[in-house]
Scaffold this motif. Structure first.
Motif, PDB file in Angstrom:
ATOM      1  N   PRO A  66       0.798  -1.229   0.000  1.00 18.35           N
ATOM      2  CA  PRO A  66       0.000   0.000   0.000  1.00 18.35           C
ATOM      3  C   PRO A  66       0.829   1.277   0.000  1.00 18.35           C
ATOM      4  O   PRO A  66       0.395   2.300  -0.512  1.00 18.35           O
ATOM      5  N   LEU A  67       2.059   1.208   0.526  1.00 20.42           N
ATOM      6  CA  LEU A  67       2.865   2.433   0.540  1.00 20.42           C
ATOM      7  C   LEU A  67       3.362   2.813  -0.842  1.00 20.42           C
ATOM      8  O   LEU A  67       3.663   3.966  -1.119  1.00 20.42           O
ATOM      9  N   GLN A  68       3.486   1.820  -1.712  1.00 17.71           N
ATOM     10  CA  GLN A  68       3.942   2.104  -3.079  1.00 17.71           C
ATOM     11  C   GLN A  68       2.760   2.399  -3.989  1.00 17.71           C
ATOM     12  O   GLN A  68       2.922   2.531  -5.195  1.00 17.71           O
ATOM     13  N   ALA A  69       1.585   2.463  -3.400  1.00 22.09           N
ATOM     14  CA  ALA A  69       0.392   2.664  -4.231  1.00 22.09           C
ATOM     15  C   ALA A  69       0.360   4.080  -4.755  1.00 22.09           C
ATOM     16  O   ALA A  69       0.888   5.007  -4.154  1.00 22.09           O
ATOM     17  N   ARG A  70      -0.280   4.190  -5.873  1.00 16.28           N
ATOM     18  CA  ARG A  70      -0.472   5.476  -6.536  1.00 16.28           C
ATOM     19  C   ARG A  70      -1.935   5.514  -6.921  1.00 16.28           C
ATOM     20  O   ARG A  70      -2.525   4.477  -7.212  1.00 16.28           O
ATOM     21  N   ALA A  71      -2.536   6.681  -6.945  1.00 14.56           N
ATOM     22  CA  ALA A  71      -3.952   6.774  -7.340  1.00 14.56           C
ATOM     23  C   ALA A  71      -4.063   6.407  -8.808  1.00 14.56           C
ATOM     24  O   ALA A  71      -3.446   7.024  -9.662  1.00 14.56           O
ATOM     25  N   ARG A 136       6.424  16.761 -11.847  1.00 14.27           N
ATOM     26  CA  ARG A 136       5.805  16.637 -10.527  1.00 14.27           C
ATOM     27  C   ARG A 136       6.755  17.132  -9.441  1.00 14.27           C
ATOM     28  O   ARG A 136       6.366  17.854  -8.532  1.00 14.27           O
TER      29      ARG A 136
ATOM     30  N   MET B 216       1.586  11.145  -6.637  1.00 14.07           N
ATOM     31  CA  MET B 216       2.737  10.530  -5.941  1.00 14.07           C
ATOM     32  C   MET B 216       2.292   9.228  -5.284  1.00 14.07           C
ATOM     33  O   MET B 216       1.113   8.995  -5.089  1.00 14.07           O
ATOM     34  N   THR B 217       3.267   8.414  -4.893  1.00 14.39           N
ATOM     35  CA  THR B 217       2.942   7.241  -4.081  1.00 14.39           C
ATOM     36  C   THR B 217       2.855   7.717  -2.628  1.00 14.39           C
ATOM     37  O   THR B 217       3.368   8.780  -2.289  1.00 14.39           O
ATOM     38  N   LEU B 218       2.205   6.914  -1.774  1.00 14.77           N
ATOM     39  CA  LEU B 218       2.088   7.320  -0.367  1.00 14.77           C
ATOM     40  C   LEU B 218       3.466   7.472   0.266  1.00 14.77           C
ATOM     41  O   LEU B 218       3.693   8.384   1.056  1.00 14.77           O
ATOM     42  N   ALA B 219       4.383   6.581  -0.102  1.00 10.82           N
ATOM     43  CA  ALA B 219       5.738   6.665   0.472  1.00 10.82           C
ATOM     44  C   ALA B 219       6.372   8.005   0.094  1.00 10.82           C
ATOM     45  O   ALA B 219       7.012   8.660   0.918  1.00 10.82           O
ATOM     46  N   GLN B 220       6.163   8.432  -1.152  1.00 13.42           N
ATOM     47  CA  GLN B 220       6.742   9.711  -1.597  1.00 13.42           C
ATOM     48  C   GLN B 220       6.102  10.887  -0.867  1.00 13.42           C
ATOM     49  O   GLN B 220       6.765  11.849  -0.477  1.00 13.42           O
ATOM     50  N   GLU B 229       6.119   6.109   7.698  1.00 15.65           N
ATOM     51  CA  GLU B 229       5.241   5.386   6.764  1.00 15.65           C
ATOM     52  C   GLU B 229       3.870   5.118   7.374  1.00 15.65           C
ATOM     53  O   GLU B 229       2.844   5.324   6.723  1.00 15.65           O
ATOM     54  N   ILE B 232       1.747   8.301   7.518  1.00 18.43           N
ATOM     55  CA  ILE B 232       1.163   8.795   6.263  1.00 18.43           C
ATOM     56  C   ILE B 232      -0.067   7.973   5.899  1.00 18.43           C
ATOM     57  O   ILE B 232      -1.068   8.507   5.421  1.00 18.43           O
TER      58      ILE B 232
END
Ligand SMILES: Nc1nc2c(ncn2[C@@H]2O[C@@H]3COP(=O)(O)O[C@H]4[C@@H](O)[C@H](n5cnc6c(=O)[nH]c(N)nc65)O[C@@H]4COP(=O)(O)O[C@H]3[C@H]2O)c(=O)[nH]1
Ligand SMILES: Nc1nc2c(ncn2[C@@H]2O[C@@H]3COP(=O)(O)O[C@H]4[C@@H](O)[C@H](n5cnc6c(=O)[nH]c(N)nc65)O[C@@H]4COP(=O)(O)O[C@H]3[C@H]2O)c(=O)[nH]1
Lengths: 154, 249
Positions: A66-71, A136, B216-220, B229, B232
């Motif tokens: 989920p942390l690498q997720a993007r919308a 971005r 962006m990704t959540l990590a970013q 982490e 966020i």
């Protein structure tokens, strides 16, 4: 800000089309490869191919984070149409009439041509990501120093 | 559409031959790779992507069965909607979000709704924890467990009226664009979202902005805001819950 956003939106619009055409083409290549394999093994049963779809189409996915997720949104982008037409042309030019009747060598040739086009799409996609992520990062810098905010978007 | 496929649809229209149907499924199966790949984004690692594909194939079969070429809609557009809906429906049927987490999420959302009514803005973690009779750390742990990062998590709870879902992601991403063909409902939804976003905390607005508008990704996003982490994830989940509560009023 407007200008940067507009430039990025244009890249994202194109990337949506490239990513869609790329994923659909990858699926098609992987299915044709399995079919070619089966052809060499002598069997040709559509139903077992259908039963194997999950394994074939999810082959490159690893557990998501989920942390690498993007919308993401899930739709058929307009920008994909041009690319799909080019892919259809590759298939039509191969002149194969139906799934059952393809000669193994013709099939291998078609797969190679499609794989070349897939590498082209993946290269295009990587370039678009570079540009999108650069634009971005420029905007994020402006968020950080107060020149951009969510408010100016609403 | 290439020649071969057009011939298949023609044969299928004449007689619902199972073999022609199988060839159509095989031809359009790559669409499932695209949809399952995107619905799989942000899912907990426990979800098997091959399962998403098998749920999606059901949706594709359904789309082939029900497609009416006379309606002038492109099959791919129709099929992608059905495949996505089928994956989300099947996920819900197998309870991919444990019931305990789901009911806890509902309690938190009810508390947010109450506090938004009371104060006209999104509650802080302390206010929300107090309302729920929890320690702030307990609330934050609960929020961190509810990653609202996948299409399915965002999509499924917004059943409105006769089953049409409001895709929150698309609506948020489109918030900044004025679409010519926007429906009255979409315009109304966007107005509600705009109204709510300005009532979120500064940080929640920033998270939504960087995640939905800047891609962006959540990590970013966590890196930009300088938070951990899990923090966020919590901020994002709480912000999305506040928006959902607004849309469900
Ligand atoms: N998480 C994530 N990682 C990404 C994404 N796009 C690219 N990557 C990563 O970047 C590598 C190179 O991608 P590529 O240049 O598109 O080059 C790709 C592409 O041209 C092709 N490819 C990728 N997936 C498939 C597939 O399912 N079927 C077929 N036939 N080809 C594929 O094979 C090459 C190597 O693929 P990989 O070994 O998977 O290696 C991929 C993968 O690790 C993405 O959207 N999300
Ligand atoms: N700005 C920006 N955007 C990016 C980047 N990488 C991916 N994206 C975009 O974000 C979407 C989701 O990527 P994901 O979470 O990695 O989720 C991916 C990933 O899990 C998988 N996937 C796609 N290509 C590959 C690949 O080559 N290898 C592997 N292993 N997985 C892939 O399929 C999912 C959906 O892929 P898509 O439909 O192409 O949709 C992608 C693509 O449109 C990036 O570096 N920068």
């Amino acid at each position: 800000n407007e200008q940067v956003r507009r430039a990025r939106a244009e890249c994202e619009r194109e990337e949506a089309g490239v990513s869609y055409a790329r994923r659909v083409l990858q699926g098609r290549i992987d299915l044709l490869r399995v079919e070619l394999e089966r052809r060499h093994e002598g069997g040709h049963d559509l139903t077992t191919l259908l039963a194997d779809l999950p394994r074939i189409l999810a082959s490159d996915q690893y557990p998501s984070d989920p942390l690498q997720a993007r919308a993401v949104n899930v739709s058929v982008p307009e920008a994909a149409e041009v690319l799909e037409a080019e892919i259809d042309e590759i298939v039509d030019r191969a002149g194969l009439d139906d799934l059952g009747g393809r000669d193994a060598d013709d099939l291998a040739q078609l797969i190679e041509e499609l794989a070349t086009y897939e590498r082209y799409l993946s290269g295009l996609r990587r370039q678009l990501f570079e540009r999108i992520d650069m634009l971005r990062d420029e905007l994020v810098q402006r968020y950080k120093d107060g020149r951009a905010s969510v408010g100016d978007l609403l | 559409m290439d020649r071969e496929v057009r011939a298949l649809w023609g044969r299928y229209a004449d007689a619902r031959d199972p073999e022609v149907r199988e060839q159509l499924i095989l031809h359009y199966a790559p669409l499932v790779k695209y949809v399952a790949g995107r619905v799989g984004v942000g899912m907990p690692s426990s979800v098997d992507h091959a399962d998403l594909v098998s749920y999606g194939v059901f949706g594709l079969m359904d789309a082939i069965e029900k497609f009416d070429p006379g309606r002038g809609v492109k099959f791919e557009t129709y099929a992608v909607t059905r495949i996505r809906g089928s994956i989300i429906d099947e996920l819900r049927a197998v309870d991919w979000v444990p019931r305990s987490v789901r009911s806890q999420a509902r309690k938190i959302e009810a508390a947010i709704q109450h506090l938004v009514h009371l104060r006209g803005r999104s509650p802080t973690d302390e206010e929300l924890a107090e309302e729920l009779d929890l320690e702030v750390s307990e609330l934050q742990d609960a929020l961190a467990r509810m990653a609202m990062t996948s299409v399915a998590a965002l999509d499924e709870t917004l059943h409105v009226g006769d089953g049409d879902r409001i895709p929150l992601v698309e609506t948020l991403q489109d918030l900044t664009a004025v679409l010519p063909e926007e429906s009255v409902d979409d315009a109304a939804t966007k107005a509600l979202l705009r109204e709510m976003i300005v009532r979120l905390t500064e940080r929640e607005q920033m998270v939504l902005g960087l995640y939905y508008f800047e891609g962006m990704t959540l990590a970013q996003v966590g890196e930009v805001l300088g938070v951990t982490e899990s923090r966020i994830c919590q901020i994002h989940t709480k912000a999305v819950m506040a928006l959902r509560v607004k849309l469900l009023e």
